[in-house]
Design a protein around this motif. Structure first.
Motif, PDB file in Angstrom:
ATOM      1  N   VAL B  78       0.878  -1.052  -0.512  1.00 28.14           N
ATOM      2  CA  VAL B  78       0.101  -0.442  -0.157  1.00 28.14           C
ATOM      3  C   VAL B  78       0.673   1.137  -0.213  1.00 28.14           C
ATOM      4  N   THR B  79       0.712   1.966  -0.730  1.00 26.08           N
ATOM      5  CA  THR B  79       1.970   3.208  -1.332  1.00 26.08           C
ATOM      6  C   THR B  79       0.586   4.674  -1.832  1.00 26.08           C
ATOM      7  N   ASP B  80       1.485   5.370  -0.859  1.00 30.60           N
ATOM      8  CA  ASP B  80       0.870   7.002  -1.035  1.00 30.60           C
ATOM      9  C   ASP B  80       2.402   8.032  -0.989  1.00 30.60           C
ATOM     10  N   GLN B  81       1.516   9.145  -1.918  1.00 30.05           N
ATOM     11  CA  GLN B  81       2.602  10.334  -2.000  1.00 30.05           C
ATOM     12  C   GLN B  81       1.769  10.931  -1.185  1.00 30.05           C
ATOM     13  N   GLY B  82       2.623  10.722   0.075  1.00 33.08           N
ATOM     14  CA  GLY B  82       1.845  12.075   0.878  1.00 33.08           C
ATOM     15  C   GLY B  82       2.687  12.468   1.865  1.00 33.08           C
ATOM     16  N   SER B  83       2.336  12.672   3.176  1.00 34.02           N
ATOM     17  CA  SER B  83       3.606  14.216   4.086  1.00 34.02           C
ATOM     18  C   SER B  83       4.553  12.546   4.479  1.00 34.02           C
ATOM     19  N   GLY B  84       4.502  11.592   3.938  1.00 33.31           N
ATOM     20  CA  GLY B  84       5.644  10.885   4.905  1.00 33.31           C
ATOM     21  C   GLY B  84       5.436  10.378   6.839  1.00 33.31           C
ATOM     22  N   ILE B  85       6.873   9.971   6.678  1.00 32.86           N
ATOM     23  CA  ILE B  85       6.885   9.297   8.213  1.00 32.86           C
ATOM     24  C   ILE B  85       8.073   9.940   8.822  1.00 32.86           C
ATOM     25  N   ARG B  86       8.239  10.689   9.820  1.00 27.97           N
ATOM     26  CA  ARG B  86       9.736  11.290  10.327  1.00 27.97           C
ATOM     27  C   ARG B  86      10.090   9.983  11.168  1.00 27.97           C
ATOM     28  N   ASP B  87       9.453   9.509  12.135  1.00 24.32           N
ATOM     29  CA  ASP B  87      10.459   8.556  12.787  1.00 24.32           C
ATOM     30  C   ASP B  87       9.394   6.899  12.759  1.00 24.32           C
ATOM     31  N   VAL B  88       9.527   6.421  11.598  1.00 25.21           N
ATOM     32  CA  VAL B  88       9.450   5.106  11.534  1.00 25.21           C
ATOM     33  C   VAL B  88       8.634   4.240  12.680  1.00 25.21           C
TER      34      VAL B  88
END
Lengths: 114, 142
Positions: B78-88
């Motif tokens: 599942v992929t998005d091109q959103g804001s992402g996660i700083r600290d996974v």
């Protein structure tokens, strides 16, 4: 998703039918909260016997109502959850916080506030 | 040739049920148990909800799902091109949530991890997030 609310003597039974996910969580939350405050509910029972699917959004809905009910000095129970839902309910730790019953009738007896 | 499907849909919450039902229908080719099917649908629902709520934060964007079967192993990306996660690592902690006011329980990644066999999360701030989940389905006994 469909839901029915039945109120009787400050006990509110919320029957959620179909699937409960993030998309429906807001509507469910808002509908229940109005009823809880308006009718001074003391026992809130989630009847999940007709619920086919629930993800963590459902856990959020139950946790949030638990917080609200505690403020009013009331209790929250879950009744009739299918095995697939019990898995997520156990994982969330909800089972240690609220009453889990096989049926609404059991929840009514077990959840009575003295 | 490998069995696979690609889905793409807008980051609207109304697509959450469509996404899990479609992945469930694809996985049904392997005759999963009711519990396995429920686990897969729940994990997909969590991943897609994360993309809608945290990836795009209500903004418009696309969500991409690829499902593949190899033997009895199902892989769902599942992929998005959103804001992402700083600290996974932090985001994967049980009960971690950036949105307590919206009653997010912070259980999304915990559910994906528990209900599937493996979970990898690849994310970069402002680039997006890719979640890869795998599950080997039990062999039906005759």
């Amino acid at each position: 998703m469909d839901m029915t609310l039945t109120e009787h003597h400050k006990t509110l039974v919320v029957k959620i039918i179909g699937e409960l996910d993030h998309h429906y969580a807001t509507r469910i939350r808002e509908t229940i909260d109005i009823e809880i405050k308006d009718k001074d509910i003391r026992l809130l029972i989630f009847d999940l016997s007709a619920l086919e699917f629930m993800d963590s959004s459902g856990i959020g809905v139950i946790m949030g109502r638990l917080r609200l009910m505690k403020q009013q000095g009331g209790k929250v129970c879950v009744a009739g959850a299918k095995d697939s839902l019990n898995k997520i309910i156990c994982l969330s730790g909800l089972s240690g916080l609220i009453g889990i019953y096989h049926s609404v009738e059991e929840a009514m007896k077990g959840g009575q506030v003295a | 040739m490998k069995d696979f499907i690609n889905l793409e849909f807008p980051s609207k919450s109304s697509y959450e049920s469509f996404a899990r039902a479609t992945v469930g229908a694809f996985a049904a080719r392997l005759d999963p148990t009711i519990e396995e099917l429920s686990d897969i649908k729940t994990a997909v629902s969590e991943a897609v909800t994360n993309a809608v709520v945290h990836g795009y934060r209500g903004k418009e964007g696309m969500i991409y799902i690829t499902c593949a079967l190899e033997g009895r192993e199902l892989t769902v990306e599942v992929t998005d091109q959103g804001s992402g996660i700083r600290d996974v690592e932090e985001a994967r902690q049980p009960l971690f949530t950036t949105k307590p006011e919206e009653e997010r329980s912070g259980m999304g990644f915990t559910i994906m991890e528990t209900f599937m066999d493996s979970l990898t999360v690849d994310s970069a701030p402002e680039k997006g997030t890719k979640v890869v989940m795998k599950k080997v389905l039990s062999t039906m006994e005759a």
